[in-house]
Design an enzyme around this catalytic site. Structure first.
Site, short mmCIF file in Angstrom:
data_model
loop_
_atom_site.label_atom_id
_atom_site.label_comp_id
_atom_site.label_asym_id
_atom_site.label_seq_id
_atom_site.Cartn_x
_atom_site.Cartn_y
_atom_site.Cartn_z
N ASP A 466 0.97 9.71 -5.25
CA ASP A 466 0.44 9.11 -4.04
C ASP A 466 1.34 7.98 -3.54
O ASP A 466 2.10 7.37 -4.30
CB ASP A 466 -0.97 8.59 -4.27
CG ASP A 466 -1.81 8.57 -3.00
OD1 ASP A 466 -1.27 8.94 -1.93
OD2 ASP A 466 -2.99 8.20 -3.06
N GLU A 469 5.71 5.68 0.52
CA GLU A 469 6.35 5.55 1.83
C GLU A 469 6.88 4.14 2.09
O GLU A 469 7.69 3.95 3.00
CB GLU A 469 5.36 5.89 2.95
CG GLU A 469 4.73 7.25 2.84
CD GLU A 469 3.41 7.25 2.06
OE1 GLU A 469 2.77 8.31 1.98
OE2 GLU A 469 3.05 6.17 1.52
N ASP A 530 -4.10 11.25 4.85
CA ASP A 530 -5.48 10.80 5.06
C ASP A 530 -5.97 11.13 6.47
O ASP A 530 -6.12 10.25 7.33
CB ASP A 530 -5.58 9.30 4.81
CG ASP A 530 -5.20 8.92 3.38
OD1 ASP A 530 -5.25 9.81 2.51
OD2 ASP A 530 -4.85 7.76 3.15
#
Length: 793
Positions: A466, A469, A530
């Protein structure tokens, strides 16, 4: 111009740019802004001063320009005007420098153009983005005279005009695909940006603008997982990783510096620096690649979309096939947090006959939720190894969430900081609140992989990779590079680190990742971040998945129902019908997510959709293996299979799932939708009705709320539905033939661990039979010709 007036214009222009483009930490930089500043020096490619056809290398003169203001008709315009040298000593610096450039060929379809903005040798070493050393192809013929250099190959021609310098790309028929744009091309009053570079006044760094011509009707696709309009023509795309915060804005979890055109070419900018792609946004006839790198390393691919992706993935790598269990259903929420909870979910799935292979534990397996210390809490998971073993026996794999940002409350913080395993700032300290593991540091990678290895040895199936970025853009990294180059590389390093330790420990090619960069496709699987819980986010997710697939990624999934809140029931029902027809299927997000927590009818809807997926597993798995081998996406825009059909290039809300299935999700509450059917006859999987393409049809969905069409003359292998891929019977296969006539029908088949084989069925009487058994009796085939009906007028 008076110095004071010039200074005021610079200040005013700079202030306006700052106000218009104010950034906060993490926002992607817009490299194109450097080409609007008066204080920077501009250099425009002018003429070839020398070129050696034996090496493909030469020198290019760059003429110096300034941006100056002009007043006319109550407006001020900023134009490029010829400049003169201002450096001192004057003997040491050229007004119009001569710098190296090179052209080479990787294959009969791949051209490589390299340009340097400094008088140093062209870079050409190893790169994490590439799958290996760049190949060299000697099949192109070259001719040179005083005016031009011309390379001719089997699939195209490259012409370099010497003065003014211009690179032109043609296909094998002599049709111009694109060409670089020099100063004054085309003649216009508008201040366009030609093929050039700037020397920034604040740090003397260079930025490149590689400007190419766009045709009036040209379309552009790719750029990674971009959620904006599918066709990027008319858009400015910031190619730099950023937490997308949803699927309805321009930020990207997975930017990729690659795009393809419907005009017969694609381009890959081989860099990890931030980029801005201006696809006719500023000037309609120009495609300008603004690169934050000081060197341009540009690969140009010739052909149709399949040719282009084949070439691109040969260069940057292809996805290995993930394990069979990963193609089953993933049940998840934020978050299961105990042994007891996981066992209860497993019991419910089996009791309610909802086929499933994975239960994902998100942030809840640590002592403090979300505090990623890579250890199970023993208060809620007293024996994780036993849990894994018990779940595996029932046909479930357990997957776990984690991330590489450590807060000061994490017990690992002191160790990471003391050993210097974190990204640092200019002063050698933390550049952010969290300690971000520096994955360019081999020692930090080993430390991190040791933590994951201990977890994987407990029997964990896969690790969720996860975030990733937001590696500090201004950080200093152990590689010796700054965050300007490491920021976008971070997801690739992250994906590789987790994939490598997983492969070493379990023998399988599987992660579940959110962020990516060019080359990350070598480490599947990826999901779309998301998404919000609405129809627009569902449609945006599909656009992002199709764009990522056109950027070299075979496998992609999404959070069924959207992530942010409890999904509306109708949306969840429709999204699930789309989800089972994606490469991977996961229900995840803010709870509840289990269909039985809604009602019995939704549970029945889920069961029907999952039964469809599990019965289609031979088709899905065969298409997966074939797609991996060729570098193709499993979710394909229509034009990927029908590049000569103009209508197929306009569709962004339906797709082909492999070669033979057309999927049109329902993006609004209803039971039907308009569907564009590509050339040929297509048969409704659920009703048997036939729809003729190319053209539009109003098509009702079936009991499973999705429009699912089968290509005429396709053979779809099916299995009896099992509750887990572990229990599937691959010895007994039903071959469903979808055909409107007596022509031969074809499909693909593979057993787990086997090679993909082509099935050819020929008509016999009222049905079909195998022309030849590729399994030589190892499979009991049962052939069924599907009933065909006419579509309503």
């Amino acid at each position: 111009m008076q110095p004071l007036i010039r200074l005021l214009i610079v200040i005013a222009f700079g202030f306006t740019a700052t106000v218009s483009h104010a950034q906060v930490l993490g926002d992607p930089p817009d490299v194109s802004q450097d080409f609007q500043k008066l204080e920077n020096v501009y250099f425009i490619g002018s003429r070839v001063t020398s070129f050696d056809t034996a090496t493909g290398q030469g020198n290019l003169q760059w003429d110096r320009y300034w941006r100056n203001s002009s007043l006319s008709f109550n407006k001020v315009d900023l134009q490029l005007m010829r400049g003169r040298a201002t450096e001192f000593p004057t003997t040491e610096y050229d007004q119009d420098p001569t710098l190296p450039f090179a052209i080479s060929f990787v294959s009969p379809r791949t051209v490589r153009l390299r340009v340097s903005t400094r008088a140093v040798p062209l870079a050409g070493g190893q790169s994490l983005m590439l799958a290996g050393p760049v190949a060299k192809d000697s099949s192109w013929r070259v001719e040179q005279n005083d005016r031009e250099i011309v390379y001719t190959g089997a699939h195209g021609r490259v012409r370099i005009n010497k003065q003014p310098w211009r690179v032109e790309i043609y296909d094998a028929r002599g049709r111009l695909l694109t060409r670089t744009q020099n100063f004054g091309e085309p003649a216009t009053y508008f201040a366009t940006i030609p093929f050039s570079f700037v020397r920034r006044s604040n740090d003397l760094a260079r930025r490149i603008a590689a400007t190419f011509e766009l045709q009036h009707d040209e379309k552009i696709f790719g750029c990674g997982e971009s959620f904006t309009r599918f066709d990027k023509r008319g858009q400015r795309v910031l190619v730099s990783t950023r937490d997308g915060m949803g699927t309805q804005n321009e930020w990207m979890y997975k930017p990729v510096p690659f795009f393809l055109s419907n005009n017969g070419y694609g381009m890959f900018v081989h860099t990890s620096a931030p980029l801005t792609f201006d696809f006719g946004k500023t000037y309609d006839a120009h495609n300008t690649i603004y690169s934050g790198d000081e060197d341009l390393d540009l690969f140009i691919f010739l052909g149709e979309p399949k040719d282009i992706l084949t070439e691109y993935t040969a260069l940057t790598g292809r996805s290995p096939v993930p394990p069979l269990w990963s193609f089953g259903f993933w049940m998840s929420r934020v978050t299961y947090n105990s042994d007891q909870q996981v066992r209860e979910v497993a019991r419910q799935l089996r009791t309610r006959q909802l086929p499933s292979d994975v239960i994902h534990i998100d942030t809840g397996w640590f002592e403090t939720e979300g505090r990623s210390d890579y250890e199970f809490t023993r208060t809620r998971f007293p024996d994780p190894a036993k849990l894994m073993a018990d779940m595996k026996q029932q046909g479930f794999r357990i997957t776990l969430w984690q991330l590489t940002y450590l807060t000061s409350k994490n017990k690992l913080w002191n160790e990471v900081v003391a050993k210097g395993y974190h990204v640092k700032n200019d002063g050698g300290r933390l550049p952010a609140e969290d300690a971000t593991l520096d994955l360019s540091n081999p020692e930090a990678v080993k430390w991190y992989q040791d933590k994951l290895r201990d977890v994987l040895k407990l029997g964990v199936g896969a690790i969720k990779v996860d975030f990733g970025e937001q590696a500090p853009l201004t950080g200093q990294y152990a590689s010796g590079l700054s965050g300007w180059y490491e920021h976008n590389l971070y997801p690739l390093r992250y994906n590789k680190a987790v994939a490598d330790v997983t492969k070493e420990t379990t023998g399988e090619d599987i992660i579940w990742a959110r962020s990516a960069w060019a080359g990350s496709q070598r480490y599947p699987v990826y999901w779309g971040g998301d998404a919000e819980n609405n129809d627009s986010a569902m449609a945006g997710s599909l656009r992002g998945g199709l764009s990522l697939g056109l950027s070299g990624f075979t496998y992609w999934s999404h959070d069924v129902g959207g992530f942010v809140n409890r999904p509306p029931r109708d949306l969840y029902r429709r999204w699930m019908a789309w989800g089972v027809l994606s490469s991977h299927t996961r229900a995840h997000g803010i709870p509840p997510r289990e269909p039985w927590e809604f009602d019995a009818a939704l549970t029945d809807d889920f069961r029907r959709a999952l039964n469809l997926r599990y019965s289609l597993m031979p088709y899905i798995y065969s298409q997966a293996k074939e797609s991996s081998a060729r570098g193709f996406p499993m979710l394909r825009p229509l034009f990927f299979e029908y590049p000569n059909d103009p209508g197929s290039w306009t569709i962004d809300d339906q797709y082909l799932f492999g070669t033979d299935l057309l999927v049109a999700p329902l993006f609004t509450n209803g039971d039907r939708r308009r569907v564009y059917v590509p050339p040929g006859a297509w048969i409704d999987y659920q009703s048997g009705r036939v729809y003729q393409g190319a053209g539009w049809h109003e098509i009702p969905a079936g009991q499973i709320p999705v429009v699912l069409l089968v290509r005429n003359h396709a053979v779809l292998p099916h299995l009896k539905v099992a509750q887990s891929t572990k229990d599937m019977d691959w010895d007994n296969v039903e071959l469903r033939v979808f055909s409107t006539d007596n022509a031969d029908a074809k499909g693909l088949f593979t057993r787990p661990g086997g090679e993909v084989q082509t099935l050819t069925l020929v008509p016999r009487g009222r049905s079909f039979v195998l022309a030849q058994d590729p399994q030589a009796g190892r499979v009991n085939w049962r052939v069924e010709k599907m009933r065909i009906g006419e579509a309503p007028k």
